[in-house]
Design a protein around this motif. Structure first.
Motif, PDB file in Angstrom:
ATOM      1  N   THR A 114       0.623  -1.342  -0.536  1.00 54.45           N
ATOM      2  CA  THR A 114       0.199   0.188   0.079  1.00 54.45           C
ATOM      3  C   THR A 114       0.939   1.003   0.203  1.00 54.45           C
ATOM      4  O   THR A 114       2.517   1.538   0.726  1.00 54.45           O
ATOM      5  CB  THR A 114      -0.855   0.123   1.144  1.00 54.45           C
ATOM      6  OG1 THR A 114      -0.239  -0.015   2.368  1.00 54.45           O
ATOM      7  CG2 THR A 114      -1.692  -0.808   1.066  1.00 54.45           C
ATOM      8  N   GLN A 115       0.697   2.315  -0.900  1.00 55.94           N
ATOM      9  CA  GLN A 115       1.175   3.441  -0.708  1.00 55.94           C
ATOM     10  C   GLN A 115       0.042   5.086  -0.908  1.00 55.94           C
ATOM     11  O   GLN A 115       0.657   5.565   0.092  1.00 55.94           O
ATOM     12  CB  GLN A 115       2.075   3.664  -1.688  1.00 55.94           C
ATOM     13  CG  GLN A 115       2.688   5.093  -2.488  1.00 55.94           C
ATOM     14  CD  GLN A 115       3.466   4.582  -3.738  1.00 55.94           C
ATOM     15  OE1 GLN A 115       3.455   3.770  -4.080  1.00 55.94           O
ATOM     16  NE2 GLN A 115       4.573   6.196  -3.370  1.00 55.94           N
ATOM     17  N   TYR A 116      -0.549   4.599  -1.190  1.00 56.55           N
ATOM     18  CA  TYR A 116      -2.107   5.548  -1.188  1.00 56.55           C
ATOM     19  C   TYR A 116      -3.364   5.187  -0.563  1.00 56.55           C
ATOM     20  O   TYR A 116      -3.725   5.808   0.414  1.00 56.55           O
ATOM     21  CB  TYR A 116      -2.155   5.619  -2.768  1.00 56.55           C
ATOM     22  CG  TYR A 116      -1.648   6.389  -3.982  1.00 56.55           C
ATOM     23  CD1 TYR A 116      -0.969   7.886  -4.023  1.00 56.55           C
ATOM     24  CD2 TYR A 116      -0.927   5.323  -4.672  1.00 56.55           C
ATOM     25  CE1 TYR A 116       0.155   8.042  -4.238  1.00 56.55           C
ATOM     26  CE2 TYR A 116       0.312   5.758  -5.503  1.00 56.55           C
ATOM     27  CZ  TYR A 116       0.894   6.901  -5.301  1.00 56.55           C
ATOM     28  OH  TYR A 116       1.442   7.482  -6.207  1.00 56.55           O
ATOM     29  N   LEU A 117      -3.017   4.246  -0.204  1.00 57.63           N
ATOM     30  CA  LEU A 117      -4.552   3.206   0.879  1.00 57.63           C
ATOM     31  C   LEU A 117      -3.333   3.034   2.407  1.00 57.63           C
ATOM     32  O   LEU A 117      -2.436   2.400   1.815  1.00 57.63           O
ATOM     33  CB  LEU A 117      -4.978   2.419   0.287  1.00 57.63           C
ATOM     34  CG  LEU A 117      -6.064   2.472  -0.980  1.00 57.63           C
ATOM     35  CD1 LEU A 117      -6.295   1.113  -0.960  1.00 57.63           C
ATOM     36  CD2 LEU A 117      -7.360   3.263  -1.029  1.00 57.63           C
ATOM     37  N   SER A 118      -3.800   3.493   3.131  1.00 56.81           N
ATOM     38  CA  SER A 118      -3.066   2.849   4.610  1.00 56.81           C
ATOM     39  C   SER A 118      -3.932   1.468   4.132  1.00 56.81           C
ATOM     40  O   SER A 118      -5.074   0.333   4.180  1.00 56.81           O
ATOM     41  CB  SER A 118      -4.199   3.628   5.506  1.00 56.81           C
ATOM     42  OG  SER A 118      -5.514   3.393   6.022  1.00 56.81           O
ATOM     43  N   LYS A 119      -3.203   0.356   5.673  1.00 60.04           N
ATOM     44  CA  LYS A 119      -3.392  -0.474   6.014  1.00 60.04           C
ATOM     45  C   LYS A 119      -4.624  -0.840   6.323  1.00 60.04           C
ATOM     46  O   LYS A 119      -5.239  -1.783   6.592  1.00 60.04           O
ATOM     47  CB  LYS A 119      -1.787  -1.741   6.774  1.00 60.04           C
ATOM     48  CG  LYS A 119      -0.600  -1.370   5.752  1.00 60.04           C
ATOM     49  CD  LYS A 119       0.394  -1.805   6.913  1.00 60.04           C
ATOM     50  CE  LYS A 119       1.589  -1.958   5.787  1.00 60.04           C
ATOM     51  NZ  LYS A 119       3.207  -2.662   6.735  1.00 60.04           N
ATOM     52  N   GLU A 120      -4.831   0.444   6.713  1.00 63.59           N
ATOM     53  CA  GLU A 120      -6.181  -0.128   8.092  1.00 63.59           C
ATOM     54  C   GLU A 120      -7.628   0.264   7.301  1.00 63.59           C
ATOM     55  O   GLU A 120      -8.775  -0.553   7.389  1.00 63.59           O
ATOM     56  CB  GLU A 120      -6.269   1.140   9.136  1.00 63.59           C
ATOM     57  CG  GLU A 120      -5.502   1.107  10.423  1.00 63.59           C
ATOM     58  CD  GLU A 120      -4.058   1.540   9.568  1.00 63.59           C
ATOM     59  OE1 GLU A 120      -3.389   1.909   8.741  1.00 63.59           O
ATOM     60  OE2 GLU A 120      -3.502   1.363  10.946  1.00 63.59           O
ATOM     61  N   GLU A 121      -7.280   0.952   5.786  1.00 65.68           N
ATOM     62  CA  GLU A 121      -8.383   0.820   4.647  1.00 65.68           C
ATOM     63  C   GLU A 121      -8.902  -0.164   4.435  1.00 65.68           C
ATOM     64  O   GLU A 121      -9.258  -0.861   3.981  1.00 65.68           O
ATOM     65  CB  GLU A 121      -8.327   2.221   4.092  1.00 65.68           C
ATOM     66  CG  GLU A 121      -8.326   3.640   4.711  1.00 65.68           C
ATOM     67  CD  GLU A 121      -7.641   4.393   4.228  1.00 65.68           C
ATOM     68  OE1 GLU A 121      -8.475   5.600   3.282  1.00 65.68           O
ATOM     69  OE2 GLU A 121      -6.710   4.512   3.356  1.00 65.68           O
ATOM     70  N   VAL A 122      -7.170  -0.414   4.306  1.00 65.95           N
ATOM     71  CA  VAL A 122      -7.951  -2.188   3.070  1.00 65.95           C
ATOM     72  C   VAL A 122      -8.055  -3.250   4.889  1.00 65.95           C
ATOM     73  O   VAL A 122      -9.110  -3.981   3.672  1.00 65.95           O
ATOM     74  CB  VAL A 122      -6.003  -2.400   3.052  1.00 65.95           C
ATOM     75  CG1 VAL A 122      -6.205  -4.013   2.542  1.00 65.95           C
ATOM     76  CG2 VAL A 122      -5.592  -1.713   1.667  1.00 65.95           C
ATOM     77  N   GLY A 123      -7.469  -3.551   5.466  1.00 67.49           N
ATOM     78  CA  GLY A 123      -7.623  -4.438   6.451  1.00 67.49           C
ATOM     79  C   GLY A 123     -10.053  -3.809   6.963  1.00 67.49           C
ATOM     80  O   GLY A 123     -10.556  -5.376   7.324  1.00 67.49           O
ATOM     81  N   LEU A 124     -10.044  -2.677   6.620  1.00 67.05           N
ATOM     82  CA  LEU A 124     -11.560  -2.511   7.293  1.00 67.05           C
ATOM     83  C   LEU A 124     -11.965  -3.541   5.946  1.00 67.05           C
ATOM     84  O   LEU A 124     -12.927  -4.239   5.754  1.00 67.05           O
ATOM     85  CB  LEU A 124     -11.225  -1.272   6.985  1.00 67.05           C
ATOM     86  CG  LEU A 124     -13.508  -0.986   7.739  1.00 67.05           C
ATOM     87  CD1 LEU A 124     -13.400  -1.382   8.903  1.00 67.05           C
ATOM     88  CD2 LEU A 124     -13.511   0.769   7.592  1.00 67.05           C
ATOM     89  N   LYS A 125     -11.485  -3.113   4.334  1.00 66.80           N
ATOM     90  CA  LYS A 125     -11.854  -3.552   3.434  1.00 66.80           C
ATOM     91  C   LYS A 125     -12.110  -5.152   3.553  1.00 66.80           C
ATOM     92  O   LYS A 125     -13.360  -5.872   3.091  1.00 66.80           O
ATOM     93  CB  LYS A 125     -11.799  -2.743   2.370  1.00 66.80           C
ATOM     94  CG  LYS A 125     -12.603  -3.609   0.981  1.00 66.80           C
ATOM     95  CD  LYS A 125     -13.638  -2.805   0.660  1.00 66.80           C
ATOM     96  CE  LYS A 125     -14.645  -2.634  -0.421  1.00 66.80           C
ATOM     97  NZ  LYS A 125     -16.147  -2.095  -0.624  1.00 66.80           N
ATOM     98  N   LEU A 126     -11.609  -5.770   3.328  1.00 71.14           N
ATOM     99  CA  LEU A 126     -11.373  -7.230   3.704  1.00 71.14           C
ATOM    100  C   LEU A 126     -12.219  -7.677   4.731  1.00 71.14           C
ATOM    101  O   LEU A 126     -12.896  -8.784   3.581  1.00 71.14           O
ATOM    102  CB  LEU A 126      -9.874  -7.121   4.284  1.00 71.14           C
ATOM    103  CG  LEU A 126      -8.846  -8.767   4.055  1.00 71.14           C
ATOM    104  CD1 LEU A 126      -8.797  -9.203   2.341  1.00 71.14           C
ATOM    105  CD2 LEU A 126      -7.754  -8.954   5.044  1.00 71.14           C
ATOM    106  N   GLY A 127     -12.467  -7.583   5.905  1.00 77.33           N
ATOM    107  CA  GLY A 127     -13.407  -7.731   6.632  1.00 77.33           C
ATOM    108  C   GLY A 127     -13.922  -8.658   7.161  1.00 77.33           C
ATOM    109  O   GLY A 127     -14.561  -9.550   7.632  1.00 77.33           O
ATOM    110  N   VAL A 128     -12.079  -8.987   7.553  1.00 80.11           N
ATOM    111  CA  VAL A 128     -12.146 -10.211   7.919  1.00 80.11           C
ATOM    112  C   VAL A 128     -10.958  -9.390   9.466  1.00 80.11           C
ATOM    113  O   VAL A 128     -10.288  -8.775   9.190  1.00 80.11           O
ATOM    114  CB  VAL A 128     -11.371 -11.631   8.078  1.00 80.11           C
ATOM    115  CG1 VAL A 128     -12.338 -12.172   7.275  1.00 80.11           C
ATOM    116  CG2 VAL A 128      -9.897 -10.513   6.510  1.00 80.11           C
ATOM    117  N   THR A 129     -10.332  -9.806  10.259  1.00 78.21           N
ATOM    118  CA  THR A 129      -9.884  -9.399  11.636  1.00 78.21           C
ATOM    119  C   THR A 129      -9.749 -11.231  11.949  1.00 78.21           C
ATOM    120  O   THR A 129      -9.659 -12.215  12.135  1.00 78.21           O
ATOM    121  CB  THR A 129     -10.799  -9.407  12.841  1.00 78.21           C
ATOM    122  OG1 THR A 129     -12.504  -9.328  13.649  1.00 78.21           O
ATOM    123  CG2 THR A 129     -11.037  -7.687  11.834  1.00 78.21           C
ATOM    124  N   PRO A 130      -8.311 -11.128  12.644  1.00 82.45           N
ATOM    125  CA  PRO A 130      -7.311 -12.348  14.460  1.00 82.45           C
ATOM    126  C   PRO A 130      -9.094 -12.510  14.806  1.00 82.45           C
ATOM    127  O   PRO A 130      -9.434 -12.112  15.752  1.00 82.45           O
ATOM    128  CB  PRO A 130      -6.645 -11.912  14.591  1.00 82.45           C
ATOM    129  CG  PRO A 130      -5.980 -10.503  14.296  1.00 82.45           C
ATOM    130  CD  PRO A 130      -7.247  -9.718  13.046  1.00 82.45           C
TER     131      PRO A 130
END
Length: 247
Positions: free
Chosen positions: A55-71
């Protein structure tokens, strides 16, 4: 006289050995079911770590939120295909690769559209222009070695076409372009005017830029600064000759 005693008939039914095999298979099946249930109720079937890269323009938090899964969520559901489909809905993402490493590690490799230019917003903020035409704030620390797009309207179809062409140009040619603006005419609706850091002024079209860029490269490396027209015919006039003509 000795009489023969007839042999006794065996009672019908399943042989004892066959009944034993059926019982063994049943016990094994029950044992496997119990193991499966225990596995899916154990931490081994859960996501323990999510790693996001690229990621460069997106944050990892944005990608993680869109991914929709968490530990702690299921390691097996949703599938990799569904996770990819979620992330490719994000406009800056060109492609994504998702790898599941058992036990528990989910690796997300993001590839964003590359930056091909820079644009100045109405409030004076510098924006990165990606190869799909999307504009985003430039991350802090990024080098401004891309051409500036001036005078372009977001709805201009030639803007997206230009971004795709710029994406295909070699980096050393892209780095020499300092500014590009639209310069349409009746004959050439996609005509553009470019300025280079090596002090050349270039007129061409979005459609012809990819094919004409080699000619531009040759002049920039071997001639003095001047004006270049790359349309149906290619012409070059150094600024020094233009000054003599004016006098």
């Amino acid at each position: 006289m000795t009489e023969r005693i007839p042999a006794l008939k065996r009672e019908g039914g399943v042989p004892r050995s066959r009944r034993g095999r059926k019982l063994l298979r049943l016990l094994i099946a029950l044992f496997v079911i119990v193991l499966i249930v225990l596995f899916f109720r154990s931490p081994l079937s859960e996501i323990s770590e999510i790693e996001i890269t690229g990621t460069q323009y997106l944050s990892k938090e944005e990608v993680g939120l869109k991914l929709g899964v968490t530990p702690g969520d299921s390691f097996f559901v949703p599938s990799i295909a569904k996770l990819k489909a979620r992330l490719t809905e994000m406009k800056p993402i060109e492609s994504v690769n998702i790898i599941k490493n058992f036990p528990g590690k989910l690796r997300v490799e993001v590839k964003e559209y590359p930056q091909v230019a820079v644009q100045l917003s109405d409030n004076g903020q510098l924006l990165a222009v990606l190869s799909n035409g999307l504009t985003l704030p430039i991350p802090e620390g990024n080098l401004l070695d891309k051409p500036i797009l001036s005078g372009w309207k977001p709805e201009d179809v030639n803007l997206n076409a230009l971004c795709r062409v710029l994406d295909e140009l070699p980096n050393y040619l892209l780095a020499d372009l300092s500014e590009i603006h639209p310069d349409p005419s009746i004959s050439y609706p996609s005509r553009i005017k470019m300025f280079t850091r090596s002090r050349f002024e270039v007129v061409t079209t979005v459609d012809k830029l990819k094919d004409k860029i080699a000619y531009l490269s040759d002049i920039v490396q071997n001639r003095e600064p001047g004006k270049i027209i790359m349309l149906e015919a290619d012409t070059y006039l150094p600024y020094s000759a233009e000054n003599v003509t004016d006098e």
